[in-house]
Design a protein around this motif. Sequence first.
Motif, PDB file in Angstrom:
ATOM      1  N   PHE A  37       0.837  -1.203   0.000  1.00 57.22           N
ATOM      2  CA  PHE A  37       0.000   0.000   0.000  1.00 57.22           C
ATOM      3  C   PHE A  37       0.878   1.261   0.000  1.00 57.22           C
ATOM      4  CE2 PHE A  37      -2.499  -3.293   2.212  1.00 57.22           C
ATOM      5  CZ  PHE A  37      -3.596  -3.345   1.371  1.00 57.22           C
ATOM      6  N   LEU A  38       1.977   1.206   0.744  1.00 54.25           N
ATOM      7  CA  LEU A  38       2.900   2.338   0.797  1.00 54.25           C
ATOM      8  C   LEU A  38       3.526   2.588  -0.576  1.00 54.25           C
ATOM      9  CD1 LEU A  38       4.267   4.413   2.665  1.00 54.25           C
ATOM     10  CD2 LEU A  38       6.049   2.703   3.109  1.00 54.25           C
ATOM     11  N   LEU A 212       8.915 -18.136   0.695  1.00 52.84           N
ATOM     12  CA  LEU A 212       8.337 -17.077  -0.130  1.00 52.84           C
ATOM     13  C   LEU A 212       9.302 -15.914  -0.291  1.00 52.84           C
ATOM     14  CD1 LEU A 212       5.859 -16.242  -1.692  1.00 52.84           C
ATOM     15  CD2 LEU A 212       4.875 -15.316   0.399  1.00 52.84           C
ATOM     16  N   PHE A 213      10.056 -15.590   0.745  1.00 52.85           N
ATOM     17  CA  PHE A 213      11.040 -14.507   0.646  1.00 52.85           C
ATOM     18  C   PHE A 213      12.109 -14.853  -0.390  1.00 52.85           C
ATOM     19  CE2 PHE A 213      14.896 -12.227   2.007  1.00 52.85           C
ATOM     20  CZ  PHE A 213      14.405 -10.928   1.997  1.00 52.85           C
ATOM     21  N   GLY A 214      12.573 -16.103  -0.384  1.00 50.03           N
ATOM     22  CA  GLY A 214      13.560 -16.535  -1.367  1.00 50.03           C
ATOM     23  C   GLY A 214      13.024 -16.450  -2.788  1.00 50.03           C
ATOM     24  N   ILE A 215      11.790 -16.933  -2.985  1.00 48.68           N
ATOM     25  CA  ILE A 215      11.160 -16.865  -4.312  1.00 48.68           C
ATOM     26  C   ILE A 215      10.987 -15.413  -4.755  1.00 48.68           C
ATOM     27  CG2 ILE A 215       8.957 -17.245  -5.504  1.00 48.68           C
ATOM     28  CD1 ILE A 215       8.699 -19.869  -4.017  1.00 48.68           C
ATOM     29  N   ASN A 216      10.611 -14.553  -3.827  1.00 46.64           N
ATOM     30  CA  ASN A 216      10.377 -13.145  -4.138  1.00 46.64           C
ATOM     31  C   ASN A 216      11.665 -12.454  -4.595  1.00 46.64           C
ATOM     32  OD1 ASN A 216       8.563 -11.005  -4.342  1.00 46.64           O
ATOM     33  ND2 ASN A 216       9.033 -10.241  -2.299  1.00 46.64           N
ATOM     34  N   ILE A 217      12.746 -12.679  -3.868  1.00 49.18           N
ATOM     35  CA  ILE A 217      14.023 -12.063  -4.224  1.00 49.18           C
ATOM     36  C   ILE A 217      14.504 -12.572  -5.584  1.00 49.18           C
ATOM     37  CG2 ILE A 217      16.477 -11.941  -3.609  1.00 49.18           C
ATOM     38  CD1 ILE A 217      14.773 -10.160  -1.879  1.00 49.18           C
ATOM     39  N   ASP A 238       4.565  -6.966  -8.014  1.00 49.48           N
ATOM     40  CA  ASP A 238       4.558  -8.336  -7.506  1.00 49.48           C
ATOM     41  C   ASP A 238       5.402  -8.465  -6.247  1.00 49.48           C
ATOM     42  OD1 ASP A 238       2.826  -9.684  -9.110  1.00 49.48           O
ATOM     43  OD2 ASP A 238       4.299 -11.103  -9.902  1.00 49.48           O
ATOM     44  N   PHE A 239       6.558  -7.814  -6.231  1.00 48.60           N
ATOM     45  CA  PHE A 239       7.475  -7.898  -5.096  1.00 48.60           C
ATOM     46  C   PHE A 239       6.810  -7.402  -3.819  1.00 48.60           C
ATOM     47  CE2 PHE A 239      10.636  -6.092  -2.245  1.00 48.60           C
ATOM     48  CZ  PHE A 239      11.588  -7.097  -2.166  1.00 48.60           C
ATOM     49  N   PHE A 240       6.195  -6.217  -3.885  1.00 49.31           N
ATOM     50  CA  PHE A 240       5.624  -5.642  -2.676  1.00 49.31           C
ATOM     51  C   PHE A 240       4.326  -6.332  -2.270  1.00 49.31           C
ATOM     52  CE2 PHE A 240       8.562  -2.172  -3.717  1.00 49.31           C
ATOM     53  CZ  PHE A 240       9.128  -1.969  -2.460  1.00 49.31           C
ATOM     54  N   GLN A 241       3.574  -6.850  -3.229  1.00 51.86           N
ATOM     55  CA  GLN A 241       2.405  -7.648  -2.849  1.00 51.86           C
ATOM     56  C   GLN A 241       2.838  -8.893  -2.090  1.00 51.86           C
ATOM     57  OE1 GLN A 241      -0.574  -8.775  -5.736  1.00 51.86           O
ATOM     58  NE2 GLN A 241      -1.841  -7.167  -4.875  1.00 51.86           N
ATOM     59  N   THR A 242       3.907  -9.530  -2.552  1.00 55.79           N
ATOM     60  CA  THR A 242       4.420 -10.717  -1.874  1.00 55.79           C
ATOM     61  C   THR A 242       4.939 -10.364  -0.488  1.00 55.79           C
ATOM     62  OG1 THR A 242       5.046 -11.617  -4.040  1.00 55.79           O
ATOM     63  CG2 THR A 242       5.980 -12.680  -2.100  1.00 55.79           C
TER      64      THR A 242
END
Length: 269
Positions: A37-38, A212-217, A238-242
């Motif tokens: 949201f930020l 999920l953090f690993g997949i996101n990075i 996608d990054f910030f939604q995750t």
Amino acid sequence: MGHNDIMNTAEDFVDQFLRVTKQYLPHVARLCLISTFLEDGIRMWFQWSEQRDYIDGTWNCGYFLASIFVFLNLFGQLSGCILVLSRNFVQYACFGLFGIIALQTIAYSILWDLKFLMRNLALGGGLLLLLAESRSEGKSMFAGVPTMRESSPKQYMQLGGRVLLVLMFMTLLHFDMNFFAILQNIVGTALIILVAIGFKTKLAALTLVIWLFGINIYFNAFWTIPAYKPMHDFLKYDFFQTMSVIGGLLLVVALGPGGVSMDEKKKEW
């Protein structure tokens, strides 16, 4: 070492992790949760004209109404984030952010895109968990006063939040026949089921956070793409939604699954 010994060791590790981080984990969880949201509120400021023109072109509503839409998104998201982080009027902030999710779902036609709809619902799950946490804080003012068992609304908020968070992981499943994809699907599905039903919840949620953090990075590294390319904004979104879903899972780790869960029922057996 048997299966039970491995599980007990893993649960001891989670308990130790919580003892060390209990002062900081809820703050980190809230920051992660509101991060999308930020970022989106800031993006509305820097891309005001582009967003206004897109809404006007899509809905043919005119510049004035399109500008009102962009302003509501900017003000609603940034003010909601400030209230959540400052711990003031958190419940009102959550309802406002729910409204932003609903508004964007309609305005950007997310309702007809199953993947993005599921991710928006997962965001709603994180906000439900934040609402449940704010109820806990409100009640802590009366610590020591005898009360009835944990209230049903809070229990069902936590249940609903856990179930909706699961939707994020369903969008990450890959139906490929290679070994890694199959293993990832099996392990991921097992973990999301554990979180949804509330069994070994803190261990499963913390494992999902790490995964999920690993997949996101790895997959959403928007910083490696030049800012002028459309893929940069897509990956950033996608990054910030995750990260927001990670924040919801961290709240599960910090607060536990709530009353409507197998972990809670085990205490009665």
